[in-house]
Each structure stands twice: as C-alpha cells, then as structure tokens.
Motif scaffolding. Sequence first.
Motif, mmCIF file in Angstrom:
data_model
loop_
_atom_site.group_PDB
_atom_site.id
_atom_site.type_symbol
_atom_site.label_atom_id
_atom_site.label_comp_id
_atom_site.label_asym_id
_atom_site.label_seq_id
_atom_site.Cartn_x
_atom_site.Cartn_y
_atom_site.Cartn_z
ATOM 1 N N ALA A 18 48.900 40.689 42.688
ATOM 2 C CA ALA A 18 47.722 41.324 42.090
ATOM 3 C C ALA A 18 46.547 41.322 43.059
ATOM 4 O O ALA A 18 45.823 42.319 43.179
ATOM 5 C CB ALA A 18 47.350 40.624 40.785
ATOM 6 N N GLU A 22 44.550 44.463 44.568
ATOM 7 C CA GLU A 22 43.089 44.559 44.467
ATOM 8 C C GLU A 22 42.468 44.812 45.838
ATOM 9 O O GLU A 22 41.616 45.688 45.999
ATOM 10 C CB GLU A 22 42.525 43.268 43.867
ATOM 11 C CG GLU A 22 41.017 43.225 43.828
ATOM 12 C CD GLU A 22 40.473 41.880 43.394
ATOM 13 O OE1 GLU A 22 39.521 41.387 44.062
ATOM 14 O OE2 GLU A 22 40.954 41.308 42.399
ATOM 15 N N LYS A 74 41.155 42.627 39.715
ATOM 16 C CA LYS A 74 42.389 42.606 38.927
ATOM 17 C C LYS A 74 42.730 41.158 38.594
ATOM 18 O O LYS A 74 42.429 40.257 39.365
ATOM 19 C CB LYS A 74 43.566 43.209 39.704
ATOM 20 C CG LYS A 74 43.452 44.701 39.951
ATOM 21 C CD LYS A 74 44.695 45.226 40.669
ATOM 22 C CE LYS A 74 44.601 46.698 40.968
ATOM 23 N NZ LYS A 74 44.896 47.554 39.837
ATOM 24 N N VAL A 86 48.731 43.461 34.464
ATOM 25 C CA VAL A 86 47.404 43.045 34.912
ATOM 26 C C VAL A 86 46.354 43.719 34.041
ATOM 27 O O VAL A 86 46.590 44.753 33.431
ATOM 28 C CB VAL A 86 47.126 43.393 36.400
ATOM 29 C CG1 VAL A 86 48.107 42.692 37.314
ATOM 30 C CG2 VAL A 86 47.148 44.885 36.638
ATOM 31 N N ARG A 87 45.200 43.078 33.999
ATOM 32 C CA ARG A 87 44.029 43.701 33.423
ATOM 33 C C ARG A 87 43.014 43.819 34.543
ATOM 34 O O ARG A 87 43.102 43.084 35.530
ATOM 35 C CB ARG A 87 43.495 42.929 32.225
ATOM 36 C CG ARG A 87 43.099 41.531 32.505
ATOM 37 C CD ARG A 87 42.847 40.741 31.210
ATOM 38 N NE ARG A 87 41.965 39.626 31.494
ATOM 39 C CZ ARG A 87 40.647 39.655 31.408
ATOM 40 N NH1 ARG A 87 40.032 40.745 30.997
ATOM 41 N NH2 ARG A 87 39.911 38.612 31.710
ATOM 42 N N PHE A 88 42.101 44.754 34.410
ATOM 43 C CA PHE A 88 41.174 44.981 35.510
ATOM 44 C C PHE A 88 39.863 45.538 34.987
ATOM 45 O O PHE A 88 39.762 46.009 33.855
ATOM 46 C CB PHE A 88 41.773 45.941 36.547
ATOM 47 C CG PHE A 88 42.063 47.315 36.009
ATOM 48 C CD1 PHE A 88 41.090 48.300 36.010
ATOM 49 C CD2 PHE A 88 43.311 47.615 35.489
ATOM 50 C CE1 PHE A 88 41.345 49.560 35.506
ATOM 51 C CE2 PHE A 88 43.579 48.882 34.983
ATOM 52 C CZ PHE A 88 42.593 49.855 34.989
ATOM 53 N N ASN A 105 44.290 48.139 31.581
ATOM 54 C CA ASN A 105 45.511 47.353 31.712
ATOM 55 C C ASN A 105 46.522 48.188 32.480
ATOM 56 O O ASN A 105 46.569 49.410 32.319
ATOM 57 C CB ASN A 105 46.084 47.024 30.332
ATOM 58 C CG ASN A 105 45.111 46.228 29.510
ATOM 59 O OD1 ASN A 105 44.818 45.094 29.811
ATOM 60 N ND2 ASN A 105 44.569 46.856 28.470
ATOM 61 N N GLU A 106 47.297 47.516 33.302
ATOM 62 C CA GLU A 106 48.369 48.183 34.037
ATOM 63 C C GLU A 106 49.648 47.395 33.841
ATOM 64 O O GLU A 106 49.634 46.164 33.848
ATOM 65 C CB GLU A 106 48.073 48.221 35.537
ATOM 66 C CG GLU A 106 46.886 49.063 35.917
ATOM 67 C CD GLU A 106 46.577 48.982 37.399
ATOM 68 O OE1 GLU A 106 46.159 49.997 37.954
ATOM 69 O OE2 GLU A 106 46.743 47.908 38.007
#
Length: 154
Positions: A18, A22, A74, A86-88, A105-106
């Motif tokens: 992650a 990022e 992220k 992941v959230r971002f 969110n991904e």
Amino acid sequence: MSRPPLPPFTDETAAQKARLAEDAWNSRDPARVALAYTVDSQWRNRAEFIVGRDAIEAFLARKWARELDYRLIKEVWAHAGNRIAVRFAYEYRDDSGHWFRAYGNENWQFDADGLMERRIASINEHPIAETERAFHWPLGRRPDDHPGLSAFGF
C-alpha cells in the motif's frame, strides 16, 4: 517483471504494498504508476471501466492534468492471499483554485509476480476550503513522520 512484495500478503507486506502504491501515485507520473499493473489489468474507477496498462496510463495523465497539487494517503483495511483492500483520502485543487478532498476504498487483486491485475475503486469527493486542507507536505512522497489516514479520523 516482478513487483515485490509478492502474494500471499502478510500484515507487513500488505502495508508495504500500500505504501509503495501511495508513493507511486504521489509521484503523479502516469508511466511509473502504470508499470505496477498487468498489461491487461482491469479497473473500475467510479463509473469508468479501464482495461490495459496503456489505458491506465492515459487515464492517469488526464486525471493529474486536472487534479493539481494532488496528495494521497492509503491505508490497508484488510488482506488475504493475493488480495488487499485499502481505504484512502486525497486532496487536490482544480485550475480555478477550488480545493477538494476525495475518500474511497479500493479492492486490489495481484498476480503471482506482484502486479495488480484488478482494481475496483469506489470514490466520493466534496469541496473543501483551502483552510480545511490536512495534507501539507511538499509535492511527492509523503514524509515518514507525516500522520497517516487514521490519525486524521478520515
């Protein structure tokens, strides 16, 4: 081509993956970012469906041409096997000087070589005042001592 860390992911390697993503996105270099995806990678980004590394690179070039002063954080939400969620949050301004913060969110799925073969993104954004900005590091990689996403309560 191999892009470590490789699946299956541990807590540590998922966090590394992650952070690498990022860092790449904060470079705002479409060609660099696109190399992390398989040549036939499939994306859903909001309402846009994108297939292939070339299309990803073109999408990112368009994105960063209109999302200026882009800064992203992220954070891993969950992982299992070859998948990471992941959230971002990211902030940017448009060419009129209006600021925005996007949250999302991904869901990521990787091949055995660590290349992302599928990315499903759900994103919401809203306008913010320049005084509401939270991401103030110089353009590029977020410094290691800068707070992460959870520290902001986003």
